[in-house]
Motif scaffolding. Sequence first.
Motif, PDB file in Angstrom:
ATOM      1  N   GLY A  10      40.744  43.004  34.757  1.00  0.00           N
ATOM      2  CA  GLY A  10      40.485  43.743  33.417  1.00  0.00           C
ATOM      3  C   GLY A  10      38.935  44.008  33.456  1.00  0.00           C
ATOM      4  O   GLY A  10      38.101  44.234  34.497  1.00  0.00           O
ATOM      5  N   LEU A  11      38.216  44.551  32.363  1.00  0.00           N
ATOM      6  CA  LEU A  11      36.906  45.131  32.317  1.00  0.00           C
ATOM      7  C   LEU A  11      35.804  44.049  31.676  1.00  0.00           C
ATOM      8  O   LEU A  11      36.354  43.855  30.568  1.00  0.00           O
ATOM      9  CB  LEU A  11      36.832  46.607  31.696  1.00  0.00           C
ATOM     10  CG  LEU A  11      35.601  47.084  31.108  1.00  0.00           C
ATOM     11  CD1 LEU A  11      34.989  47.444  32.684  1.00  0.00           C
ATOM     12  CD2 LEU A  11      35.838  48.492  30.302  1.00  0.00           C
ATOM     13  N   VAL A  12      34.776  43.819  32.390  1.00  0.00           N
ATOM     14  CA  VAL A  12      33.918  42.871  31.695  1.00  0.00           C
ATOM     15  C   VAL A  12      32.445  43.419  31.897  1.00  0.00           C
ATOM     16  O   VAL A  12      32.323  44.351  33.105  1.00  0.00           O
ATOM     17  CB  VAL A  12      33.927  41.444  32.288  1.00  0.00           C
ATOM     18  CG1 VAL A  12      35.463  40.940  31.859  1.00  0.00           C
ATOM     19  CG2 VAL A  12      33.962  41.402  33.748  1.00  0.00           C
ATOM     20  N   GLN A  13      31.717  42.946  31.150  1.00  0.00           N
ATOM     21  CA  GLN A  13      30.189  43.221  31.334  1.00  0.00           C
ATOM     22  C   GLN A  13      29.648  42.433  32.608  1.00  0.00           C
ATOM     23  O   GLN A  13      30.035  41.301  32.687  1.00  0.00           O
ATOM     24  CB  GLN A  13      29.398  43.232  30.314  1.00  0.00           C
ATOM     25  CG  GLN A  13      29.885  44.106  29.126  1.00  0.00           C
ATOM     26  CD  GLN A  13      28.836  43.987  27.796  1.00  0.00           C
ATOM     27  OE1 GLN A  13      29.313  43.388  26.833  1.00  0.00           O
ATOM     28  NE2 GLN A  13      27.702  44.947  27.955  1.00  0.00           N
ATOM     29  N   ALA A  14      28.471  42.876  33.234  1.00  0.00           N
ATOM     30  CA  ALA A  14      27.848  42.073  34.109  1.00  0.00           C
ATOM     31  C   ALA A  14      27.440  40.912  33.337  1.00  0.00           C
ATOM     32  O   ALA A  14      26.785  40.765  32.473  1.00  0.00           O
ATOM     33  CB  ALA A  14      26.603  42.929  34.679  1.00  0.00           C
ATOM     34  N   GLY A  15      27.588  39.700  34.197  1.00  0.00           N
ATOM     35  CA  GLY A  15      27.145  38.481  33.693  1.00  0.00           C
ATOM     36  C   GLY A  15      28.431  37.632  33.031  1.00  0.00           C
ATOM     37  O   GLY A  15      28.301  36.385  33.070  1.00  0.00           O
ATOM     38  N   GLY A  16      29.580  38.166  32.896  1.00  0.00           N
ATOM     39  CA  GLY A  16      30.713  37.873  32.427  1.00  0.00           C
ATOM     40  C   GLY A  16      31.553  37.126  33.126  1.00  0.00           C
ATOM     41  O   GLY A  16      31.207  36.847  34.377  1.00  0.00           O
ATOM     42  N   SER A  17      32.798  36.608  32.671  1.00  0.00           N
ATOM     43  CA  SER A  17      33.690  35.686  33.522  1.00  0.00           C
ATOM     44  C   SER A  17      35.208  36.280  33.307  1.00  0.00           C
ATOM     45  O   SER A  17      35.448  36.919  32.446  1.00  0.00           O
ATOM     46  CB  SER A  17      33.539  34.162  33.068  1.00  0.00           C
ATOM     47  OG  SER A  17      32.408  33.891  33.100  1.00  0.00           O
ATOM     48  N   LEU A  18      36.018  36.016  34.339  1.00  0.00           N
ATOM     49  CA  LEU A  18      37.064  36.511  34.253  1.00  0.00           C
ATOM     50  C   LEU A  18      38.103  35.309  35.100  1.00  0.00           C
ATOM     51  O   LEU A  18      37.448  34.530  35.970  1.00  0.00           O
ATOM     52  CB  LEU A  18      37.758  37.640  34.965  1.00  0.00           C
ATOM     53  CG  LEU A  18      37.497  38.944  34.443  1.00  0.00           C
ATOM     54  CD1 LEU A  18      37.599  40.186  35.278  1.00  0.00           C
ATOM     55  CD2 LEU A  18      38.205  39.209  33.146  1.00  0.00           C
ATOM     56  N   LEU A  19      39.124  34.929  34.510  1.00  0.00           N
ATOM     57  CA  LEU A  19      39.957  33.921  35.482  1.00  0.00           C
ATOM     58  C   LEU A  19      41.241  34.892  36.045  1.00  0.00           C
ATOM     59  O   LEU A  19      42.045  35.396  34.993  1.00  0.00           O
ATOM     60  CB  LEU A  19      40.423  32.887  34.523  1.00  0.00           C
ATOM     61  CG  LEU A  19      41.680  31.861  35.050  1.00  0.00           C
ATOM     62  CD1 LEU A  19      40.704  31.144  36.039  1.00  0.00           C
ATOM     63  CD2 LEU A  19      42.068  30.851  34.055  1.00  0.00           C
ATOM     64  N   LEU A  20      41.666  34.816  37.111  1.00  0.00           N
ATOM     65  CA  LEU A  20      42.581  35.494  37.757  1.00  0.00           C
ATOM     66  C   LEU A  20      43.584  34.388  38.092  1.00  0.00           C
ATOM     67  O   LEU A  20      43.253  33.404  38.506  1.00  0.00           O
ATOM     68  CB  LEU A  20      42.379  36.204  39.038  1.00  0.00           C
ATOM     69  CG  LEU A  20      41.082  37.129  38.947  1.00  0.00           C
ATOM     70  CD1 LEU A  20      40.884  37.832  40.404  1.00  0.00           C
ATOM     71  CD2 LEU A  20      41.376  38.243  37.881  1.00  0.00           C
ATOM     72  N   SER A  21      44.860  34.590  38.033  1.00  0.00           N
ATOM     73  CA  SER A  21      46.049  33.870  38.130  1.00  0.00           C
ATOM     74  C   SER A  21      47.121  34.648  39.007  1.00  0.00           C
ATOM     75  O   SER A  21      47.396  35.695  39.055  1.00  0.00           O
ATOM     76  CB  SER A  21      46.736  33.478  37.083  1.00  0.00           C
ATOM     77  OG  SER A  21      46.027  32.621  36.168  1.00  0.00           O
TER      78      SER A  21
END
Length: 122
Positions: A10-21
Amino acid sequence: QMRLVESGGGLVQAGGSLLLSCVASGRTFSIHDMAWYRQFPGKEREFVATISRTGDSTSYADSVKGRFTISRDNAKNTMYLQMNSLKPEDTAVYYCNAVLPTNGSTSFTAHWGQGTQVTVSS
């Protein structure tokens, strides 16, 4: 047939987090090592992280060390990539990879998911 399905991009701002599965189906009992790769536009697919069959051994590309964590839950046939402190240069399509013995031979075959887009804004 072996199948790998990725999600979590997805789309996130710098410094953010994502969890890929990455959810595997088919010959899941035969899966050995698994890995995450990523591909930037116009570039060759590059290694991100890998994890052993039991999950007790991992390794990372220098560019993501200290920020990304690879894990797997074999009971759920799922591999994860926790991505923290994301940077705009992390923007890429992320692919799931799994290595299995080739049916009818002694060789091994790498299987790939369809990829999931990660976009990090500044």
